[in-house]
Design a protein around this motif. Structure first.
Motif, PDB file in Angstrom:
ATOM      1  N   ARG A  37       0.761  -1.309  -0.140  1.00 16.56           N
ATOM      2  CA  ARG A  37      -0.083   0.161   0.078  1.00 16.56           C
ATOM      3  C   ARG A  37       0.859   1.251   0.130  1.00 16.56           C
ATOM      4  O   ARG A  37       1.979   1.235   0.520  1.00 16.56           O
ATOM      5  N   GLY A  38       0.375   2.371  -0.800  1.00 14.14           N
ATOM      6  CA  GLY A  38       0.977   3.575  -0.934  1.00 14.14           C
ATOM      7  C   GLY A  38       1.325   4.344   0.571  1.00 14.14           C
ATOM      8  O   GLY A  38       2.260   4.848   0.949  1.00 14.14           O
ATOM      9  N   ASP A  39       0.425   4.117   1.573  1.00 18.18           N
ATOM     10  CA  ASP A  39       0.360   4.740   2.813  1.00 18.18           C
ATOM     11  C   ASP A  39       1.270   3.941   3.906  1.00 18.18           C
ATOM     12  O   ASP A  39       1.255   4.341   5.058  1.00 18.18           O
ATOM     13  N   GLU A  58       0.059   3.217  -9.112  1.00 22.80           N
ATOM     14  CA  GLU A  58      -1.414   3.009  -8.562  1.00 22.80           C
ATOM     15  C   GLU A  58      -1.713   1.846  -7.636  1.00 22.80           C
ATOM     16  O   GLU A  58      -1.296   0.568  -7.829  1.00 22.80           O
ATOM     17  N   GLY A  61      -4.401   3.429  -0.880  1.00 22.81           N
ATOM     18  CA  GLY A  61      -3.721   4.218   0.274  1.00 22.81           C
ATOM     19  C   GLY A  61      -3.075   5.487  -0.097  1.00 22.81           C
ATOM     20  O   GLY A  61      -3.534   6.775   0.399  1.00 22.81           O
ATOM     21  N   ALA A  62      -2.478   5.479  -1.127  1.00 23.30           N
ATOM     22  CA  ALA A  62      -1.685   6.738  -1.661  1.00 23.30           C
ATOM     23  C   ALA A  62      -1.031   6.135  -2.993  1.00 23.30           C
ATOM     24  O   ALA A  62      -0.322   5.180  -3.013  1.00 23.30           O
ATOM     25  N   ASP A  63      -1.068   7.008  -4.066  1.00 21.63           N
ATOM     26  CA  ASP A  63      -0.404   6.857  -5.313  1.00 21.63           C
ATOM     27  C   ASP A  63       1.136   7.024  -5.253  1.00 21.63           C
ATOM     28  O   ASP A  63       1.511   7.859  -4.350  1.00 21.63           O
ATOM     29  N   GLU A  66       2.423  10.628  -5.071  1.00 17.39           N
ATOM     30  CA  GLU A  66       2.596  11.303  -3.907  1.00 17.39           C
ATOM     31  C   GLU A  66       3.515  10.498  -2.848  1.00 17.39           C
ATOM     32  O   GLU A  66       3.946  11.351  -2.164  1.00 17.39           O
ATOM     33  N   VAL A  67       3.355   9.316  -2.838  1.00 16.80           N
ATOM     34  CA  VAL A  67       4.593   8.673  -2.062  1.00 16.80           C
ATOM     35  C   VAL A  67       5.937   9.011  -2.162  1.00 16.80           C
ATOM     36  O   VAL A  67       6.562   9.339  -1.379  1.00 16.80           O
ATOM     37  N   ARG A  69       6.815  11.815  -3.363  1.00 15.44           N
ATOM     38  CA  ARG A  69       6.886  13.217  -2.660  1.00 15.44           C
ATOM     39  C   ARG A  69       6.990  13.108  -1.057  1.00 15.44           C
ATOM     40  O   ARG A  69       8.166  13.970  -0.612  1.00 15.44           O
ATOM     41  N   GLN A  70       6.475  12.400  -0.697  1.00 15.70           N
ATOM     42  CA  GLN A  70       6.598  12.149   0.830  1.00 15.70           C
ATOM     43  C   GLN A  70       7.884  11.510   1.161  1.00 15.70           C
ATOM     44  O   GLN A  70       8.567  12.147   2.287  1.00 15.70           O
TER      45      GLN A  70
END
Length: 203
Positions: A37-39, A58, A61-63, A66-67, A69-70
């Motif tokens: 999962r992305g999150d 894809e 939780g998060a694409d 975005e991951v 970037r985090q």
């Protein structure tokens, strides 16, 4: 020999397992963590301290963009390499803007992927050549952040009022954003505009 520590993030167990098996055959590569999962990625990076995270786009939780970037914003010393089925030019541009060190598609041969991992570990940026050419040919994403939000909501279907509620805007403002996005994507309606934006990787 010091191993390059890898984290694999992909929601497909079979793909993730296959990548882990192939990369682990390389004497200088070590898969230290896998997530689906992305999150879960940022916590896994903090816990396992990989040198490189190989991230699908894809995921629940998060694409992956975005991951990326985090992870890059957290300054944990982990570089991000996007490995995805979706070789869309817009995705490439957004991933690199988010701080990715590379972008490759999943049908890349294992030996080539391993070499790309080594290049990223040494501080280089790697991009699938054909995808880079397509990205340049495709032009810059013309949509505003609000237009992207509205198109994402439109892609899920629903009325103007439902879209307005989901993005916390008035129906009139939603109509204005949709009208603008339809024009920018040379589409006939909001559904077609959403499909075109998805195809190009803009949303």
């Amino acid at each position: 020999m010091t191993s390059i520590r890898l984290l694999l993030a992909d929601d497909q167990d079979l793909v993730r397992g296959g990548l882990a098996a192939l990369l682990s055959l390389e004497p200088d590569l070590e898969v230290v963590a896998q997530v689906g999962r992305g999150d879960e990625v940022l916590d896994a990076v903090r816990l396992h301290r990989p040198d490189i995270a190989l991230i699908d786009i894809e995921m629940p939780g998060a694409d992956g963009i975005e991951v990326t970037r985090q992870v890059t914003s957290a300054l944990l010393g982990c570089r991000c390499l996007i490995v995805t089925t979706f070789g869309r030019p817009g995705y490439l541009r957004r991933a690199m803007e988010a701080g990715a060190s590379g972008f490759v598609v999943k049908d890349t041969p294992a030996e080539r992927l391993a070499q790309m991992v080594r290049q990223v570990a040494s501080g280089q940026h790697v991009v699938d050549p054909q995808l880079a050419a397509d990205s340049l040919a495709g032009g810059i994403d013309p949509l505003t952040d609000r237009e992207r939000d509205v198109l994402r909501a439109a892609a899920a279907g629903g009325s103007i009022r439902a879209i307005a509620e989901s993005v916390h805007l008035s129906p009139g403002t939603v109509r204005n954003h949709l009208s603008s996005a339809i024009g920018k994507t040379n589409s006939q309606n909001r559904y077609e505009a959403a499909r075109e934006a998805q195809y190009r990787g803009w949303i």
